[in-house]
Design a protein around this motif. Structure first.
Motif, PDB file in Angstrom:
ATOM      1  N   GLU A  95      30.261  42.831  32.489  1.00 17.74           N
ATOM      2  CA  GLU A  95      31.013  42.272  33.632  1.00 17.74           C
ATOM      3  C   GLU A  95      32.510  42.540  33.477  1.00 17.74           C
ATOM      4  OE1 GLU A  95      31.736  40.366  37.206  1.00 17.74           O
ATOM      5  OE2 GLU A  95      29.802  40.889  36.361  1.00 17.74           O
ATOM      6  N   LEU A  96      33.049  42.355  32.277  1.00 19.09           N
ATOM      7  CA  LEU A  96      34.471  42.610  32.025  1.00 19.09           C
ATOM      8  C   LEU A  96      34.794  44.101  32.131  1.00 19.09           C
ATOM      9  CD1 LEU A  96      35.191  40.148  29.059  1.00 19.09           C
ATOM     10  CD2 LEU A  96      36.020  39.981  31.393  1.00 19.09           C
ATOM     11  N   GLU A  97      33.892  44.961  31.669  1.00 21.15           N
ATOM     12  CA  GLU A  97      34.108  46.409  31.775  1.00 21.15           C
ATOM     13  C   GLU A  97      34.131  46.841  33.257  1.00 21.15           C
ATOM     14  OE1 GLU A  97      31.011  48.092  29.370  1.00 21.15           O
ATOM     15  OE2 GLU A  97      32.251  48.078  27.568  1.00 21.15           O
ATOM     16  N   ARG A  98      33.229  46.241  34.056  1.00 22.81           N
ATOM     17  CA  ARG A  98      33.198  46.555  35.491  1.00 22.81           C
ATOM     18  C   ARG A  98      34.515  46.134  36.147  1.00 22.81           C
ATOM     19  NH1 ARG A  98      32.491  44.056  40.021  1.00 22.81           N
ATOM     20  NH2 ARG A  98      31.975  42.063  39.089  1.00 22.81           N
ATOM     21  N   LYS A  99      34.990  44.945  35.835  1.00 21.36           N
ATOM     22  CA  LYS A  99      36.255  44.465  36.391  1.00 21.36           C
ATOM     23  C   LYS A  99      37.426  45.323  35.921  1.00 21.36           C
ATOM     24  CE  LYS A  99      35.097  39.611  37.108  1.00 21.36           C
ATOM     25  NZ  LYS A  99      35.416  38.221  36.731  1.00 21.36           N
ATOM     26  N   LEU A 100      37.405  45.729  34.645  1.00 17.95           N
ATOM     27  CA  LEU A 100      38.461  46.561  34.097  1.00 17.95           C
ATOM     28  C   LEU A 100      38.492  47.934  34.780  1.00 17.95           C
ATOM     29  CD1 LEU A 100      40.706  46.835  31.963  1.00 17.95           C
ATOM     30  CD2 LEU A 100      38.960  47.679  30.376  1.00 17.95           C
ATOM     31  N   ALA A 101      37.336  48.514  35.024  1.00 18.02           N
ATOM     32  CA  ALA A 101      37.262  49.810  35.706  1.00 18.02           C
ATOM     33  C   ALA A 101      37.807  49.695  37.134  1.00 18.02           C
ATOM     34  CB  ALA A 101      35.821  50.319  35.717  1.00 18.02           C
ATOM     35  N   GLN A 102      37.515  48.593  37.779  1.00 15.06           N
ATOM     36  CA  GLN A 102      38.005  48.368  39.152  1.00 15.06           C
ATOM     37  C   GLN A 102      39.530  48.243  39.163  1.00 15.06           C
ATOM     38  OE1 GLN A 102      36.356  44.852  40.947  1.00 15.06           O
ATOM     39  NE2 GLN A 102      37.271  45.298  42.950  1.00 15.06           N
ATOM     40  N   VAL A 103      40.102  47.502  38.213  1.00 13.55           N
ATOM     41  CA  VAL A 103      41.555  47.315  38.135  1.00 13.55           C
ATOM     42  C   VAL A 103      42.236  48.637  37.805  1.00 13.55           C
ATOM     43  CG1 VAL A 103      43.389  46.208  36.794  1.00 13.55           C
ATOM     44  CG2 VAL A 103      41.444  44.861  37.575  1.00 13.55           C
ATOM     45  N   GLU A 104      41.667  49.433  36.875  1.00 18.30           N
ATOM     46  CA  GLU A 104      42.263  50.716  36.526  1.00 18.30           C
ATOM     47  C   GLU A 104      42.220  51.691  37.707  1.00 18.30           C
ATOM     48  OE1 GLU A 104      40.286  51.952  32.964  1.00 18.30           O
ATOM     49  OE2 GLU A 104      41.638  50.811  31.689  1.00 18.30           O
ATOM     50  N   SER A 105      41.129  51.653  38.454  1.00 19.44           N
ATOM     51  CA  SER A 105      41.030  52.503  39.650  1.00 19.44           C
ATOM     52  C   SER A 105      42.109  52.126  40.671  1.00 19.44           C
ATOM     53  CB  SER A 105      39.633  52.361  40.260  1.00 19.44           C
ATOM     54  OG  SER A 105      39.574  52.993  41.501  1.00 19.44           O
ATOM     55  N   GLU A 106      42.296  50.829  40.863  1.00 18.52           N
ATOM     56  CA  GLU A 106      43.318  50.352  41.796  1.00 18.52           C
ATOM     57  C   GLU A 106      44.718  50.725  41.312  1.00 18.52           C
ATOM     58  OE1 GLU A 106      44.253  46.166  44.148  1.00 18.52           O
ATOM     59  OE2 GLU A 106      42.482  46.315  42.864  1.00 18.52           O
ATOM     60  N   LEU A 107      44.939  50.662  39.996  1.00 19.80           N
ATOM     61  CA  LEU A 107      46.238  51.052  39.437  1.00 19.80           C
ATOM     62  C   LEU A 107      46.507  52.538  39.646  1.00 19.80           C
ATOM     63  CD1 LEU A 107      46.792  49.160  36.071  1.00 19.80           C
ATOM     64  CD2 LEU A 107      48.410  49.456  37.923  1.00 19.80           C
ATOM     65  N   ARG A 108      45.472  53.401  39.481  1.00 23.53           N
ATOM     66  CA  ARG A 108      45.658  54.829  39.699  1.00 23.53           C
ATOM     67  C   ARG A 108      46.080  55.104  41.146  1.00 23.53           C
ATOM     68  NH1 ARG A 108      40.425  56.381  38.527  1.00 23.53           N
ATOM     69  NH2 ARG A 108      40.074  54.972  36.831  1.00 23.53           N
ATOM     70  N   GLN A 109      45.538  54.336  42.069  1.00 17.47           N
ATOM     71  CA  GLN A 109      45.884  54.529  43.489  1.00 17.47           C
ATOM     72  C   GLN A 109      47.296  54.042  43.802  1.00 17.47           C
ATOM     73  OE1 GLN A 109      42.956  52.472  45.774  1.00 17.47           O
ATOM     74  NE2 GLN A 109      41.394  54.052  45.509  1.00 17.47           N
ATOM     75  N   LYS A 110      47.708  52.941  43.155  1.00 10.59           N
ATOM     76  CA  LYS A 110      48.962  52.286  43.553  1.00 10.59           C
ATOM     77  C   LYS A 110      50.160  52.619  42.675  1.00 10.59           C
ATOM     78  CE  LYS A 110      46.673  48.462  45.806  1.00 10.59           C
ATOM     79  NZ  LYS A 110      46.542  47.021  45.906  1.00 10.59           N
ATOM     80  N   ASP A 111      49.963  53.029  41.455  1.00 16.15           N
ATOM     81  CA  ASP A 111      51.083  53.261  40.543  1.00 16.15           C
ATOM     82  C   ASP A 111      51.607  54.686  40.697  1.00 16.15           C
ATOM     83  OD1 ASP A 111      52.988  52.803  38.677  1.00 16.15           O
ATOM     84  OD2 ASP A 111      51.633  52.844  36.935  1.00 16.15           O
ATOM     85  N   ASN A 112      52.159  54.993  41.884  1.00 16.89           N
ATOM     86  CA  ASN A 112      52.774  56.310  42.121  1.00 16.89           C
ATOM     87  C   ASN A 112      53.866  56.161  43.174  1.00 16.89           C
ATOM     88  OD1 ASN A 112      51.546  56.499  44.742  1.00 16.89           O
ATOM     89  ND2 ASN A 112      49.649  57.127  43.717  1.00 16.89           N
ATOM     90  N   ASP A 113      54.686  57.204  43.303  1.00 19.16           N
ATOM     91  CA  ASP A 113      55.836  57.154  44.216  1.00 19.16           C
ATOM     92  C   ASP A 113      55.413  57.118  45.687  1.00 19.16           C
ATOM     93  OD1 ASP A 113      57.671  57.099  42.201  1.00 19.16           O
ATOM     94  OD2 ASP A 113      57.936  59.273  42.139  1.00 19.16           O
ATOM     95  N   THR A 114      54.306  57.762  46.013  1.00 17.10           N
ATOM     96  CA  THR A 114      53.845  57.786  47.402  1.00 17.10           C
ATOM     97  C   THR A 114      53.518  56.380  47.883  1.00 17.10           C
ATOM     98  OG1 THR A 114      52.921  59.981  47.016  1.00 17.10           O
ATOM     99  CG2 THR A 114      52.214  58.839  49.006  1.00 17.10           C
TER     100      THR A 114
END
Length: 177
Positions: free
Chosen positions: A149-168
């Motif tokens: 469950e924690l790994e699933r949540k962690l993967a979701q947060v990392e995916s969201e960070l990849r989308q949002k942590d950029n200049d665009t």
């Protein structure tokens, strides 16, 4: 020629222009007028007064007779009556800024615009803290169900960070004031 009905028997004389028999000749011309078809009724052009220009542009002609479009500036028309030879569209008066007095020119105001990416930055920081919290909890967990469950949540947060942590993403989320 005299009509046969007006001739007397045995008196065939030519009629003179100024004699008393001139009356039948007048009647005859009236009869001829009535026999002719009437003059056709036609329209007649009646020039009207020149109207005051209602728009900003009007058609006129230059000195050589060629058509030209003239600009009727409402502000200038209010100041002084405009001559028929006003400035053509795009003419020298419109192109030269020196002819317009400094007082009538609108003052150029410099505007300062500030971009604020604070909301996007706070959202990214919140996701980074959540990732760090999930990694900390994952390292201390021993139960396999909770680990998945924690790994699933962690993967979701990392995916969201990849989308949002950029200049665009920050540029799209910038608030200007």
């Amino acid at each position: 020629m005299t009509p046969v009905s007006q001739m007397r028997a045995g008196a065939a004389q030519p009629m003179a222009a100024g004699t008393a028999a001139g009356a039948p000749q007048a009647r005859r011309s009236e009869e001829e007028k009535q026999a002719l078809p009437p003059k056709p009724v036609t329209d007649e052009y009646v020039p009207s007064e020149k109207r005051e220009p209602s728009g900003l542009y009007r058609l006129g002609s230059d000195g050589d007779g060629r058509p030209k479009i003239y600009f009727d500036d409402p502000e200038r028309a209010a100041d002084a009556p405009q001559a028929p030879d006003s400035a053509p569209v795009g003419g020298p008066e419109r192109d030269q800024g020196e002819k317009v007095p400094e007082e009538k020119r609108p003052a150029k105001k410099t505007e300062r615009c500030t971009g604020d990416t604070g909301r996007a930055d706070r959202e990214i920081e919140r996701l980074k803290k959540k990732r760090a919290e999930l990694e900390r909890r994952l390292s201390g967990e021993t139960d396999q169900v909770k680990i998945r469950e924690l790994e699933r949540k962690l993967a979701q947060v990392e995916s969201e960070l990849r989308q949002k942590d950029n200049d665009t993403y920050r540029r799209r989320r910038t608030a200007f004031s």
